[in-house]
Design a protein around this motif. Sequence first.
Motif, PDB file in Angstrom:
ATOM      1  N   ALA A   4      33.346  -2.800 -33.115  1.00 16.88           N
ATOM      2  CA  ALA A   4      34.803  -2.756 -33.026  1.00 16.88           C
ATOM      3  C   ALA A   4      35.265  -1.713 -32.009  1.00 16.88           C
ATOM      4  O   ALA A   4      36.199  -1.957 -31.221  1.00 16.88           O
ATOM      5  CB  ALA A   4      35.402  -2.472 -34.402  1.00 16.88           C
ATOM      6  N   ALA A  18      42.544  -3.160 -40.334  1.00 16.93           N
ATOM      7  CA  ALA A  18      41.207  -3.350 -39.759  1.00 16.93           C
ATOM      8  C   ALA A  18      40.133  -2.936 -40.761  1.00 16.93           C
ATOM      9  O   ALA A  18      39.120  -3.624 -40.944  1.00 16.93           O
ATOM     10  CB  ALA A  18      41.068  -2.547 -38.468  1.00 16.93           C
ATOM     11  N   VAL A  56      35.671  -9.573 -32.648  1.00 19.13           N
ATOM     12  CA  VAL A  56      34.240  -9.326 -32.890  1.00 19.13           C
ATOM     13  C   VAL A  56      33.646 -10.470 -33.705  1.00 19.13           C
ATOM     14  O   VAL A  56      32.565 -10.990 -33.383  1.00 19.13           O
ATOM     15  CB  VAL A  56      34.033  -7.981 -33.621  1.00 19.13           C
ATOM     16  CG1 VAL A  56      32.555  -7.818 -34.013  1.00 19.13           C
ATOM     17  CG2 VAL A  56      34.472  -6.814 -32.745  1.00 19.13           C
ATOM     18  N   VAL A 104      41.627   0.689 -33.178  1.00 18.33           N
ATOM     19  CA  VAL A 104      40.941  -0.527 -33.601  1.00 18.33           C
ATOM     20  C   VAL A 104      41.849  -1.248 -34.595  1.00 18.33           C
ATOM     21  O   VAL A 104      42.140  -0.731 -35.677  1.00 18.33           O
ATOM     22  CB  VAL A 104      39.579  -0.205 -34.252  1.00 18.33           C
ATOM     23  CG1 VAL A 104      38.932  -1.491 -34.778  1.00 18.33           C
ATOM     24  CG2 VAL A 104      38.661   0.480 -33.259  1.00 18.33           C
ATOM     25  N   CYS A 153      31.772  -1.345 -37.277  1.00 18.10           N
ATOM     26  CA  CYS A 153      32.619  -0.346 -36.628  1.00 18.10           C
ATOM     27  C   CYS A 153      32.140  -0.047 -35.207  1.00 18.10           C
ATOM     28  O   CYS A 153      32.962   0.184 -34.302  1.00 18.10           O
ATOM     29  CB  CYS A 153      32.645   0.939 -37.451  1.00 18.10           C
ATOM     30  SG  CYS A 153      33.579   0.811 -38.989  1.00 18.10           S
ATOM     31  N   ILE A 191      38.966  -6.691 -34.767  1.00 14.96           N
ATOM     32  CA  ILE A 191      37.928  -7.123 -35.713  1.00 14.96           C
ATOM     33  C   ILE A 191      37.769  -8.636 -35.642  1.00 14.96           C
ATOM     34  O   ILE A 191      36.649  -9.165 -35.651  1.00 14.96           O
ATOM     35  CB  ILE A 191      38.269  -6.690 -37.146  1.00 14.96           C
ATOM     36  CG1 ILE A 191      38.445  -5.169 -37.233  1.00 14.96           C
ATOM     37  CG2 ILE A 191      37.184  -7.165 -38.122  1.00 14.96           C
ATOM     38  CD1 ILE A 191      37.242  -4.364 -36.843  1.00 14.96           C
TER      39      ILE A 191
END
Length: 284
Positions: A246, A224, A266, A258, A243, A263
């Motif tokens: 995330a 990630a 997102v 995460v 972040c 990711i």
Amino acid sequence: MARPILYADYFGLSERPFALQPDPSFIYWSGQHRRAFSVLEFGIMSSAPITLITGEIGAGKTTLLRALLDRLDDHVIVGLISNAQGGRGELIQWVLNALDVDIEPGETYVQLFQKLQEFIIGEYAMGRKVILIFDEAQNLSIEGLEELRLLTNINSGKDELLQLILVGQPELRDLVLNPRMRQLAQRITASFHLTPMDLPATEHYISHRLRHAGGSGEEFTPEAIAEIHQVTRGIPRLVNQMCDFAMLYAWSAESHTVTEQIIDEVLKDQVFFGAHGIPEEKPA
């Protein structure tokens, strides 16, 4: 009952570790940020007429300034000027306002300059030095930068009565390197350019902020983090934005880790706009 701070309670954190507001308590001292801060301190201690700090948007320049301000003692008078613009005469008004020096309506440029000079000499006589910090200095025109150079003429003899710190985006370097700015460039005796973080620094940065907020520092998988670095190019502010999203997505998915898949979610939802339009880093 205390109100939960978005995802912070879910991850056992005391606060959001990736808030966008500059916070010196969260500062991650990467190698280059330590060097940039050392240049700032060196500029002050060596009485450099002008110190120059440049870097991309979100590289951590303002956070460094706040850390510097926290360390200055009462013998230093600081005028902080952000986004100053305008032609001849207007810049000196920004300076006087930042130093809390009263200005009377209708005063001429000569009167304003004399008032500034008297203030600086008066502070020097009482054992204090005056430092003017110009944040977002890339917004200054060639004429504005030349006016700043003229302000350093207040200095005389072996002591520097007035010091300038210019902080701005990479375009500020271009302005200073303009052939018309040779006299200004010659007075810059301390300078540093902040570049984006590499992958190892990004890993340490994310872990540091998580641990500072009460986490383990291992809430993000290495995969990630690698994708975050690729998308943000290691620019701290963009890393924070990515972040933050995330961890929000991980919370909504009831995942305490995460992952690269989060990711990807997102990015797929296009809620992260920060990476759009990042200019290519110019060679130093």
